[in-house]
Design a protein around this motif. Structure first.
Motif, short mmCIF file in Angstrom:
data_model
loop_
_atom_site.label_atom_id
_atom_site.label_comp_id
_atom_site.label_asym_id
_atom_site.label_seq_id
_atom_site.Cartn_x
_atom_site.Cartn_y
_atom_site.Cartn_z
N ARG A 1 26.05 37.43 34.93
CA ARG A 1 25.45 36.27 34.58
C ARG A 1 26.97 36.06 33.73
O ARG A 1 27.56 34.78 33.28
N MET A 2 27.55 36.85 33.47
CA MET A 2 28.74 36.71 33.02
C MET A 2 29.79 36.80 33.89
O MET A 2 30.50 35.53 33.99
N LEU A 3 30.01 36.73 35.33
CA LEU A 3 30.96 36.42 37.00
C LEU A 3 30.34 34.98 36.60
O LEU A 3 31.60 34.26 36.82
N GLU A 4 28.84 34.21 36.80
CA GLU A 4 28.60 32.96 36.79
C GLU A 4 29.52 32.36 35.38
O GLU A 4 30.38 31.66 35.77
N LYS A 5 28.99 32.77 34.19
CA LYS A 5 29.42 31.77 32.84
C LYS A 5 31.38 31.48 33.02
O LYS A 5 31.33 30.37 32.73
N ASN A 6 31.76 32.63 33.34
CA ASN A 6 33.01 32.97 32.80
C ASN A 6 33.92 32.56 33.63
O ASN A 6 35.31 31.85 34.05
N ARG A 7 33.71 31.58 35.23
CA ARG A 7 33.61 31.80 36.90
C ARG A 7 34.71 32.34 37.18
O ARG A 7 36.12 32.08 37.17
N VAL A 8 34.29 34.20 37.33
CA VAL A 8 35.70 34.56 37.70
C VAL A 8 35.21 35.64 38.43
O VAL A 8 33.38 35.79 39.20
N LYS A 9 35.37 36.44 39.63
CA LYS A 9 34.98 37.06 41.06
C LYS A 9 34.82 38.56 40.73
O LYS A 9 34.37 39.35 41.92
N ARG A 10 35.54 38.73 39.69
CA ARG A 10 35.05 40.02 38.84
C ARG A 10 35.69 41.04 37.76
O ARG A 10 35.91 40.23 36.88
N VAL A 11 35.24 41.90 37.46
CA VAL A 11 35.39 42.61 35.79
C VAL A 11 35.92 43.55 36.17
O VAL A 11 35.29 44.68 36.75
N PRO A 12 36.75 44.18 35.14
CA PRO A 12 36.99 46.07 35.00
C PRO A 12 36.08 46.44 34.19
O PRO A 12 35.54 45.46 33.31
N VAL A 13 35.82 47.58 34.55
CA VAL A 13 35.09 48.44 34.02
C VAL A 13 35.53 49.62 33.22
O VAL A 13 36.12 50.18 33.90
N ILE A 14 35.39 49.26 31.27
CA ILE A 14 36.47 49.49 30.66
C ILE A 14 35.63 50.80 29.53
O ILE A 14 34.40 50.48 29.19
N SER A 15 35.93 52.34 29.75
CA SER A 15 35.50 52.98 28.90
C SER A 15 35.91 53.53 28.00
O SER A 15 37.54 54.54 28.43
N ASP A 16 35.90 53.40 26.83
CA ASP A 16 37.23 54.32 25.69
C ASP A 16 38.49 54.18 26.17
O ASP A 16 39.35 54.59 25.17
N GLY A 17 38.97 52.73 25.79
CA GLY A 17 40.05 52.23 26.52
C GLY A 17 40.31 52.21 28.30
O GLY A 17 41.25 52.17 28.09
N ARG A 18 39.84 53.08 28.95
CA ARG A 18 40.29 53.32 29.86
C ARG A 18 39.98 52.66 30.93
O ARG A 18 38.40 52.12 31.09
N LEU A 19 40.50 52.48 32.14
CA LEU A 19 40.13 51.27 33.16
C LEU A 19 38.95 52.91 34.05
O LEU A 19 39.75 53.84 34.35
N MET A 20 37.93 52.69 34.25
CA MET A 20 37.36 52.94 34.86
C MET A 20 37.18 52.78 36.90
O MET A 20 36.28 53.94 37.19
#
Length: 227
Positions: A114-133
């Motif tokens: 839903r986030m990809l469709e709503k924001n018209r983006v192709k990817r999202v970073p996965v972040i935990s405690d401020g760090r890129l996972m």
């Protein structure tokens, strides 16, 4: 399934100071369409995509200096400044998208879709405690969907199955005059139809109802003159 189940953990990243030409080369060589921009502390500060690079290239091909002087007189100064910035950008921080839409490792795949469709983006970073996972792309979502086990049929008695089918039929304009009888989880469909599309739609309603083992079609074409 969640982001952690499908995300790519070996993520190409660039820094805010990475030259635009270098970003373009990296994306081309890795056959990817975008990458997170990460600062020295490991925090994601932006996303840069092929779209950002294409807009930069387009601005270069239509520089302010090539426009007629009288057109530039009427152009808002803010637009002119934005054009100049795009045209003369040299590093990632000058062309990247500053708005970072991210998810956590526990974010469900349905929410990510839903986030990809709503924001018209192709990817999202996965972040935990401020760090890129990792990163979740559309292709990651498709692989996750393909790998998901089918839902186990819910235990339901004949009455429950019949009520579920009846409720769905009443919600559809083609199902008003349909009738379903359920015996030992076998659904018998009766009624008049106006087309084969209606027959297929009514059959799908029964087949998709949890607990149904088989569907028997007793539907007939509506006689001429019968409303």
């Amino acid at each position: 399934m969640h982001a952690r189940d499908v995300m790519t953990t070996e993520v190409l990243t660039v820094t805010p100071d990475t030259p635009v030409r270098e970003v373009a080369r990296l994306l081309y060589e890795r056959r990817i369409s975008g990458a997170p921009v990460v600062d020295t502390a490991g925090k994601v500060v932006g996303m840069i995509s092929e779209g950002d690079l294409m807009r930069h290239a387009g601005a270069i091909g239509d520089t302010v200096s090539t426009r007629s002087w009288w057109l530039r007189m009427f152009e808002p100064s803010e637009d002119a400044a934005a054009d100049y910035a795009r045209t003369h950008a040299r590093v990632a921080s000058q062309v990247m998208s500053n708005k970072v839409i991210s998810v956590s490792p526990e974010t469900p795949l349905s929410e990510i879709a839903r986030m990809l469709e709503k924001n018209r983006v192709k990817r999202v970073p996965v972040i935990s405690d401020g760090r890129l996972m990792g990163i979740v792309s559309r292709s990651n979502l498709l692989r996750g969907l393909a790998a998901s086990p089918p839902d186990a049929p819910a235990a339901a008695d004949d009455r429950t199955i019949g009520e579920a089918i009846g409720a769905e039929l009443r919600d559809q304009p083609f199902g008003v005059f349909m009738h379903a009888i359920v015996q030992d989880r076998v659904v018998h469909l009766w009624g008049f139809i106006d087309s084969e599309s209606e027959r297929r739609a009514v059959t799908l309603i029964a087949e998709n109802t949890p607990g149904v083992e088989r569907v028997e079609d007793h539907m007939t074409n509506r006689p001429i003159g019968v409303a």
